[in-house]
Design a protein around this motif. Structure first.
Motif, PDB file in Angstrom:
ATOM      1  N   GLY A  97       0.825  -1.205   0.000  1.00 18.95           N
ATOM      2  CA  GLY A  97       0.000   0.000   0.000  1.00 18.95           C
ATOM      3  C   GLY A  97       0.856   1.249   0.000  1.00 18.95           C
ATOM      4  O   GLY A  97       0.568   2.214  -0.711  1.00 18.95           O
ATOM      5  N   LEU A  98       1.925   1.222   0.780  1.00 23.62           N
ATOM      6  CA  LEU A  98       2.835   2.359   0.829  1.00 23.62           C
ATOM      7  C   LEU A  98       3.507   2.563  -0.525  1.00 23.62           C
ATOM      8  O   LEU A  98       3.595   3.688  -1.027  1.00 23.62           O
ATOM      9  N   ILE A  99       3.982   1.491  -1.131  1.00 23.31           N
ATOM     10  CA  ILE A  99       4.632   1.592  -2.439  1.00 23.31           C
ATOM     11  C   ILE A  99       3.652   2.128  -3.477  1.00 23.31           C
ATOM     12  O   ILE A  99       4.001   2.978  -4.301  1.00 23.31           O
ATOM     13  N   TYR A 100       2.423   1.676  -3.425  1.00 24.10           N
ATOM     14  CA  TYR A 100       1.397   2.158  -4.355  1.00 24.10           C
ATOM     15  C   TYR A 100       1.186   3.661  -4.181  1.00 24.10           C
ATOM     16  O   TYR A 100       1.167   4.408  -5.164  1.00 24.10           O
ATOM     17  N   ARG A 101       1.037   4.114  -2.936  1.00 26.96           N
ATOM     18  CA  ARG A 101       0.856   5.552  -2.671  1.00 26.96           C
ATOM     19  C   ARG A 101       2.059   6.352  -3.155  1.00 26.96           C
ATOM     20  O   ARG A 101       1.920   7.401  -3.789  1.00 26.96           O
ATOM     21  N   LEU A 102       3.250   5.849  -2.843  1.00 27.24           N
ATOM     22  CA  LEU A 102       4.464   6.558  -3.251  1.00 27.24           C
ATOM     23  C   LEU A 102       4.564   6.645  -4.768  1.00 27.24           C
ATOM     24  O   LEU A 102       4.922   7.697  -5.314  1.00 27.24           O
ATOM     25  N   ASN A 103       4.263   5.554  -5.456  1.00 27.24           N
ATOM     26  CA  ASN A 103       4.321   5.578  -6.919  1.00 27.24           C
ATOM     27  C   ASN A 103       3.338   6.583  -7.503  1.00 27.24           C
ATOM     28  O   ASN A 103       3.660   7.280  -8.468  1.00 27.24           O
ATOM     29  N   LEU A 104       2.141   6.669  -6.936  1.00 22.36           N
ATOM     30  CA  LEU A 104       1.176   7.673  -7.404  1.00 22.36           C
ATOM     31  C   LEU A 104       1.710   9.090  -7.205  1.00 22.36           C
ATOM     32  O   LEU A 104       1.556   9.952  -8.075  1.00 22.36           O
ATOM     33  N   LEU A 105       2.336   9.312  -6.058  1.00 19.55           N
ATOM     34  CA  LEU A 105       2.916  10.635  -5.798  1.00 19.55           C
ATOM     35  C   LEU A 105       4.062  10.940  -6.760  1.00 19.55           C
ATOM     36  O   LEU A 105       4.188  12.063  -7.255  1.00 19.55           O
ATOM     37  N   TRP A 106       4.890   9.936  -7.050  1.00 23.67           N
ATOM     38  CA  TRP A 106       6.005  10.161  -7.975  1.00 23.67           C
ATOM     39  C   TRP A 106       5.496  10.480  -9.386  1.00 23.67           C
ATOM     40  O   TRP A 106       6.075  11.316 -10.086  1.00 23.67           O
ATOM     41  N   LEU A 130       4.378  17.970  -3.387  1.00 22.56           N
ATOM     42  CA  LEU A 130       4.385  16.528  -3.615  1.00 22.56           C
ATOM     43  C   LEU A 130       5.596  15.858  -2.964  1.00 22.56           C
ATOM     44  O   LEU A 130       5.479  14.778  -2.380  1.00 22.56           O
ATOM     45  N   LEU A 131       6.752  16.514  -3.035  1.00 23.59           N
ATOM     46  CA  LEU A 131       7.942  15.968  -2.376  1.00 23.59           C
ATOM     47  C   LEU A 131       7.736  15.912  -0.865  1.00 23.59           C
ATOM     48  O   LEU A 131       8.166  14.958  -0.206  1.00 23.59           O
ATOM     49  N   ASP A 132       7.056  16.904  -0.317  1.00 22.33           N
ATOM     50  CA  ASP A 132       6.753  16.883   1.118  1.00 22.33           C
ATOM     51  C   ASP A 132       5.837  15.720   1.477  1.00 22.33           C
ATOM     52  O   ASP A 132       5.990  15.093   2.529  1.00 22.33           O
ATOM     53  N   ARG A 133       4.879  15.411   0.613  1.00 21.98           N
ATOM     54  CA  ARG A 133       3.979  14.277   0.862  1.00 21.98           C
ATOM     55  C   ARG A 133       4.752  12.955   0.794  1.00 21.98           C
ATOM     56  O   ARG A 133       4.510  12.045   1.575  1.00 21.98           O
ATOM     57  N   ILE A 134       5.685  12.860  -0.133  1.00 18.82           N
ATOM     58  CA  ILE A 134       6.519  11.661  -0.229  1.00 18.82           C
ATOM     59  C   ILE A 134       7.344  11.510   1.047  1.00 18.82           C
ATOM     60  O   ILE A 134       7.416  10.426   1.627  1.00 18.82           O
ATOM     61  N   TYR A 135       7.920  12.606   1.505  1.00 18.97           N
ATOM     62  CA  TYR A 135       8.711  12.591   2.737  1.00 18.97           C
ATOM     63  C   TYR A 135       7.867  12.109   3.921  1.00 18.97           C
ATOM     64  O   TYR A 135       8.297  11.255   4.694  1.00 18.97           O
ATOM     65  N   ALA A 136       6.662  12.629   4.031  1.00 17.35           N
ATOM     66  CA  ALA A 136       5.776  12.233   5.131  1.00 17.35           C
ATOM     67  C   ALA A 136       5.473  10.734   5.069  1.00 17.35           C
ATOM     68  O   ALA A 136       5.440  10.055   6.100  1.00 17.35           O
ATOM     69  N   ASN A 137       5.280  10.213   3.879  1.00 20.51           N
ATOM     70  CA  ASN A 137       5.020   8.776   3.725  1.00 20.51           C
ATOM     71  C   ASN A 137       6.241   7.935   4.069  1.00 20.51           C
ATOM     72  O   ASN A 137       6.108   6.830   4.581  1.00 20.51           O
ATOM     73  N   LEU A 138       7.426   8.442   3.785  1.00 19.55           N
ATOM     74  CA  LEU A 138       8.644   7.688   4.049  1.00 19.55           C
ATOM     75  C   LEU A 138       9.013   7.652   5.528  1.00 19.55           C
ATOM     76  O   LEU A 138       9.664   6.713   5.977  1.00 19.55           O
TER      77      LEU A 138
END
Length: 155
Positions: A15-24, A42-50
């Protein structure tokens, strides 16, 4: 059936990988459209997910009257936070200079600096994903490489 009885059929990492890929994907579109503010968000959202697994440091104080502990602040406690703050500061500085540039030459130079500051944050986040095993691993042994005589003997 109680909520506690539900067990996901797949690892939560998917699920995390899916969300990250959508953000990328959205990030790439923002970059190509030169929407630097959107790219940064968007980079901030990726950071928050990581950083969902990172510890958070709760700083408390004691109320003088009641003697009860109160939360004063909550901070991320990692080296990654320091890097993120540094890169975000560089982006903010570059954006400020771009917004206050007066000549076309200054606009061009400061826009380029803003782009490169964002690019560093982008690259750092990709490396952070790789470090957390959330990025596809590079493999030397592929079916395509066998076609050219490379049977996994290195790159």
């Amino acid at each position: 059936m109680a909520v506690s009885d539900l067990i996901p059929s797949q690892d939560a990492t998917l699920g995390l990988i899916y969300r990250l890929n959508l953000l990328w994907v959205k990030t790439d579109y923002a970059v190509l459209a030169a929407k630097y503010n959107e790219w940064d968000v968007l980079l901030d959202r990726i950071y928050a997910n990581l950083l969902y697994r990172e510890d958070m440091e709760v700083i408390e104080t004691t109320d003088n009257i009641t003697g009860e502990k109160e939360i004063k602040s909550i901070e991320l406690s990692s080296k990654d936070k320091k890097i993120y703050i540094f890169l975000s500061k560089k982006i903010s500085e570059a954006k400020f200079k771009f917004n206050h540039a007066t000549s076309p030459m200054q606009k061009s130079i400061t826009r380029s600096n803003w782009y490169h500051a964002l690019q560093k944050k982008d690259i750092w986040l990709r490396k952070l994903m790789y470090k957390h095993n959330l990025y596809l691993k590079e493999q030397a042994k592929t079916p395509g490489s066998a076609l050219f005589g490379n049977f996994g003997k290195g790159k």
